[in-house]
Design a protein around this motif. Structure first.
Motif, short mmCIF file in Angstrom:
data_model
loop_
_atom_site.label_atom_id
_atom_site.label_comp_id
_atom_site.label_asym_id
_atom_site.label_seq_id
_atom_site.Cartn_x
_atom_site.Cartn_y
_atom_site.Cartn_z
N ARG A 124 -4.33 4.71 6.77
CA ARG A 124 -5.72 4.27 6.74
C ARG A 124 -6.36 4.59 5.39
N GLU A 125 -6.06 5.79 4.93
CA GLU A 125 -6.96 6.34 3.78
C GLU A 125 -6.60 5.58 2.66
N ALA A 148 3.89 11.83 12.41
CA ALA A 148 2.61 11.92 13.28
C ALA A 148 1.19 11.63 12.21
N GLY A 149 1.40 12.09 10.96
CA GLY A 149 0.43 11.84 10.01
C GLY A 149 0.37 10.46 9.40
N TYR A 150 1.33 9.47 9.63
CA TYR A 150 1.50 8.40 8.99
C TYR A 150 0.25 7.52 9.16
N ILE A 196 0.95 -1.24 0.01
CA ILE A 196 -0.10 0.03 -0.11
C ILE A 196 0.90 1.24 0.17
N SER A 197 0.80 2.00 -0.92
CA SER A 197 1.43 3.38 -0.97
C SER A 197 0.47 4.63 -0.72
N PHE A 198 1.01 5.57 -0.26
CA PHE A 198 -0.03 6.50 -0.18
C PHE A 198 0.93 7.87 0.16
N GLU A 199 0.07 9.16 -0.10
CA GLU A 199 0.82 10.39 0.01
C GLU A 199 0.32 10.83 1.47
#
Length: 134
Positions: free
Chosen positions: A90-91, A83-85, A69-72
């Motif tokens: 999840r998104e 902190a936002g990882y 899973i890859s995400f910005e």
């Protein structure tokens, strides 16, 4: 010229000198990876006119094995990215599952005709031409 060479010539794999980034990887060796893409100019110097990009990577286990899973990650620095990882992961997972379901719906709605991959002929009719009652 071989056919392979001519196909490679048509790829158009030219680097965009105005959109270069250097990459650094940060990991906790447990949950996943954060990639820091730092904008640079064609000489390799930091480009302060563009903000860095933070992307995250993790994987989930499925019946078919691990699914990457890859995400910005919306962040201005590494601390914000860390902190936002979790929320970004999840998104990213939600979007991946949504896309998989969409692909499954598309595959299920396709009309299968003889000659197409996945075509399977219906079972043969019972001998004698009559209807078999249980």
């Amino acid at each position: 010229m071989t056919e392979e060479t001519s196909e490679l010539d048509n790829v158009g794999a030219e680097m965009d000198a105005a959109n270069l980034y250097s990459e650094e990887v940060v990991t906790d060796r447990k949950v996943g990876v954060i990639r820091i893409l730092t904008p640079i100019d064609a000489n390799g110097q930091r480009d302060p006119s563009r903000a860095p990009i933070f992307t995250g990577e993790t994987q989930i286990m499925t019946q078919m094995g691990p699914l990457p899973i890859s995400f910005e990650i919306p962040a201005a620095n590494v601390a914000e990215a860390v902190a936002g990882y979790s929320a970004a992961a999840r998104e990213g997972l939600r979007k991946t599952v949504e896309r998989i379901r969409e692909l499954q719906r598309e595959a299920a709605s396709q009309i299968v005709t003889p000659g197409m991959p996945g075509f399977q002929a219906p079972p043969a009719a019972p001998q004698g031409g009559g209807i078999v009652m249980p």
